[in-house]
Scaffold this motif. Sequence first.
Motif, PDB file in Angstrom:
ATOM      1  N   UNK A 147      40.699  57.720  36.788  1.00  0.00           N
ATOM      2  CA  UNK A 147      39.867  57.994  37.952  1.00  0.00           C
ATOM      3  C   UNK A 147      38.553  57.228  37.848  1.00  0.00           C
ATOM      4  N   UNK A 148      37.917  56.921  39.007  1.00  0.00           N
ATOM      5  CA  UNK A 148      36.639  56.189  38.994  1.00  0.00           C
ATOM      6  C   UNK A 148      35.564  56.964  38.245  1.00  0.00           C
ATOM      7  N   UNK A 149      34.797  56.249  37.436  1.00  0.00           N
ATOM      8  CA  UNK A 149      33.708  56.833  36.662  1.00  0.00           C
ATOM      9  C   UNK A 149      32.390  56.189  37.061  1.00  0.00           C
ATOM     10  N   UNK A 150      31.287  56.736  36.541  1.00  0.00           N
ATOM     11  CA  UNK A 150      29.970  56.176  36.843  1.00  0.00           C
ATOM     12  C   UNK A 150      29.787  54.807  36.206  1.00  0.00           C
ATOM     13  N   UNK A 151      30.553  54.523  35.171  1.00  0.00           N
ATOM     14  CA  UNK A 151      30.537  53.208  34.524  1.00  0.00           C
ATOM     15  C   UNK A 151      31.905  52.959  33.903  1.00  0.00           C
ATOM     16  N   UNK A 152      32.263  51.706  33.647  1.00  0.00           N
ATOM     17  CA  UNK A 152      33.601  51.413  33.110  1.00  0.00           C
ATOM     18  C   UNK A 152      33.796  52.029  31.727  1.00  0.00           C
ATOM     19  N   UNK A 153      35.054  52.281  31.384  1.00  0.00           N
ATOM     20  CA  UNK A 153      35.357  52.738  30.037  1.00  0.00           C
ATOM     21  C   UNK A 153      35.006  51.636  29.039  1.00  0.00           C
ATOM     22  N   UNK A 154      34.858  52.039  27.787  1.00  0.00           N
ATOM     23  CA  UNK A 154      34.355  51.111  26.768  1.00  0.00           C
ATOM     24  C   UNK A 154      35.246  49.892  26.604  1.00  0.00           C
ATOM     25  N   UNK A 155      36.569  50.076  26.684  1.00  0.00           N
ATOM     26  CA  UNK A 155      37.460  48.928  26.498  1.00  0.00           C
ATOM     27  C   UNK A 155      37.393  47.973  27.688  1.00  0.00           C
ATOM     28  N   UNK A 156      37.262  48.523  28.896  1.00  0.00           N
ATOM     29  CA  UNK A 156      37.120  47.677  30.079  1.00  0.00           C
ATOM     30  C   UNK A 156      35.796  46.915  30.031  1.00  0.00           C
ATOM     31  N   UNK A 157      34.726  47.601  29.617  1.00  0.00           N
ATOM     32  CA  UNK A 157      33.432  46.936  29.496  1.00  0.00           C
ATOM     33  C   UNK A 157      33.486  45.824  28.446  1.00  0.00           C
ATOM     34  N   UNK A 158      34.174  46.069  27.343  1.00  0.00           N
ATOM     35  CA  UNK A 158      34.307  45.035  26.304  1.00  0.00           C
ATOM     36  C   UNK A 158      35.051  43.820  26.840  1.00  0.00           C
ATOM     37  N   UNK A 159      36.104  44.056  27.636  1.00  0.00           N
ATOM     38  CA  UNK A 159      36.864  42.943  28.213  1.00  0.00           C
ATOM     39  C   UNK A 159      36.014  42.174  29.223  1.00  0.00           C
ATOM     40  N   UNK A 160      35.206  42.893  30.022  1.00  0.00           N
ATOM     41  CA  UNK A 160      34.316  42.234  30.990  1.00  0.00           C
ATOM     42  C   UNK A 160      33.276  41.374  30.260  1.00  0.00           C
ATOM     43  N   UNK A 161      32.746  41.902  29.167  1.00  0.00           N
ATOM     44  CA  UNK A 161      31.761  41.140  28.384  1.00  0.00           C
ATOM     45  C   UNK A 161      32.386  39.880  27.797  1.00  0.00           C
ATOM     46  N   UNK A 162      33.609  40.014  27.278  1.00  0.00           N
ATOM     47  CA  UNK A 162      34.306  38.845  26.724  1.00  0.00           C
ATOM     48  C   UNK A 162      34.556  37.795  27.801  1.00  0.00           C
ATOM     49  N   UNK A 163      34.932  38.236  28.992  1.00  0.00           N
ATOM     50  CA  UNK A 163      35.153  37.291  30.096  1.00  0.00           C
ATOM     51  C   UNK A 163      33.856  36.616  30.513  1.00  0.00           C
ATOM     52  N   UNK A 164      32.803  37.408  30.628  1.00  0.00           N
ATOM     53  CA  UNK A 164      31.538  36.871  31.123  1.00  0.00           C
ATOM     54  C   UNK A 164      30.861  35.903  30.181  1.00  0.00           C
ATOM     55  N   UNK A 165      31.167  36.007  28.887  1.00  0.00           N
ATOM     56  CA  UNK A 165      30.518  35.132  27.902  1.00  0.00           C
ATOM     57  C   UNK A 165      31.526  34.226  27.196  1.00  0.00           C
ATOM     58  N   UNK A 166      32.592  33.900  27.900  1.00  0.00           N
ATOM     59  CA  UNK A 166      33.611  33.002  27.348  1.00  0.00           C
ATOM     60  C   UNK A 166      33.080  31.566  27.281  1.00  0.00           C
ATOM     61  N   UNK A 167      33.651  30.728  26.413  1.00  0.00           N
ATOM     62  CA  UNK A 167      33.249  29.306  26.401  1.00  0.00           C
ATOM     63  C   UNK A 167      33.596  28.657  27.739  1.00  0.00           C
ATOM     64  N   UNK A 168      32.762  27.737  28.152  1.00  0.00           N
ATOM     65  CA  UNK A 168      32.986  27.070  29.432  1.00  0.00           C
ATOM     66  C   UNK A 168      34.018  25.968  29.247  1.00  0.00           C
ATOM     67  N   UNK A 169      35.239  26.234  29.701  1.00  0.00           N
ATOM     68  CA  UNK A 169      36.323  25.256  29.634  1.00  0.00           C
ATOM     69  C   UNK A 169      37.068  25.271  30.962  1.00  0.00           C
ATOM     70  N   UNK A 170      37.906  24.282  31.149  1.00  0.00           N
ATOM     71  CA  UNK A 170      38.702  24.224  32.366  1.00  0.00           C
ATOM     72  C   UNK A 170      39.722  25.357  32.361  1.00  0.00           C
ATOM     73  N   UNK A 171      39.872  26.030  33.512  1.00  0.00           N
ATOM     74  CA  UNK A 171      40.766  27.173  33.609  1.00  0.00           C
ATOM     75  C   UNK A 171      41.780  26.971  34.720  1.00  0.00           C
TER      76      UNK A 171
END
Length: 466
Positions: A147-171
Amino acid sequence: MLILVGYVLMVLRAPAVLLPPEATSPALGPSTAPLSPAEKLTAAHNARLLAISFGGALVVLVGLLYTARSYRLAHRGQVTDRFTKALERLGSDELYIRIGGIHALEHVLRDSADHHADIIEVLVAFIRHRAPRVRGDVDSSIYPRPLPLAEPEADVQAALTALGHRPRRRERNPINLATLHLRGSKLSGADLRGADLTEADLRAADLHNVNLQDSCLLMANLREANLSGVDLRNANLVEADLQNVHLAKANLRKARLRGVDLRNANLVEADLRDAHLVGADLRDAKLPGANLRNANLRRVDLRRTDLVGADLRGGNLLVADFRDANLRGADLRRTGLAGADFQNANMTEADLRYAYLMESNLRAAGLALAKLRGANLRKADFRDANLRKADLRRTNLHMADFRCANMSGANLWAANLDWVNLREADVQGTGPLIAALAARQNAAGGDTSGHGLPPRASAKSSGDAE
């Protein structure tokens, strides 16, 4: 065996190949002394040593190449093994194991460019599986969506952080986070260029200094989000909800903001050059020092908006609503403002030179010390407006209505006053002929049809210097 035989033959034949010709050869001339047997033996020995050294170097080079190839294969195998183990952790029922798997993937992402696209796809799929949807989609009973929460669960937040700070390469594909509930996400400084966030719920998210250039935020919900310093150049924010957002010093150049809700938004010193804001709602927004040059603000609602010192030069503001707005010192030169509503707006010291204000509503507007030189004010309504010491030189005031306006000290040199209504206006200091024209209209009960001298001639002869 053949390589070894060839190597032995090369060593044995080295003197014949590498030694110089006999000194008695006629080609070298008569003065060349012949080599002694001892010198011939030394030369042959040196030639064989050179051949042996060359062979040794070749063996070392081949060994290095083989070692490098073995290392690459071993490294690739290790990375693949790490990747596989990290994937296994993502399927765990334990939260901390999933988070560990995400961090493991992040390390692999930095170490291996070959796995970059695969890891991005895995992280996006993980977020889409774990995060709730904005709309109530039907989930299976085996894997129910949280269910929707006030903020993402810890694992989802960790995945978002990994995506947001990934190396800049062609995708291969843009990051797809559309229709996800990501309320309260912490993405400060993330790189989400070109991401698809259509209809995403990002309320109260921390998007400070995030790069969202060329991203799609169509109908996204960003209420109360922190977007200060964000880069939204060329982003699509059509019909997005940006109420109460913090966009100070944000870059929104060429952004598509049609129908966007920016009520109470903080846009101090934001860059909105060439932005498309048709039909946007900016009521009570704060835009001091904002740059809106050449922006399309047609039919925009700017009631009670703070635009102190804002740059609106060359913009399209046709039929815009500026009622009760604060435009003190704003730059509106050469802006299209036909049909705009400025009732009760504060436009003190605003620069409106050569602006197009035909049929605009300026009732009770504060225009003291405003610069209106060369502006087109045909049929504009200035009733009860404060135009004290305003610069109205060379303006087109044909059929403009100045009833009860304060025009004391205004400069009307060379203005077109044809059919202008000056009834009950304060024209003190505007020149004797304009004062006479106002007096004649007052005596005639506001009839502007029989004012006598041509209005342009009256304005030029009023005694005001250009």
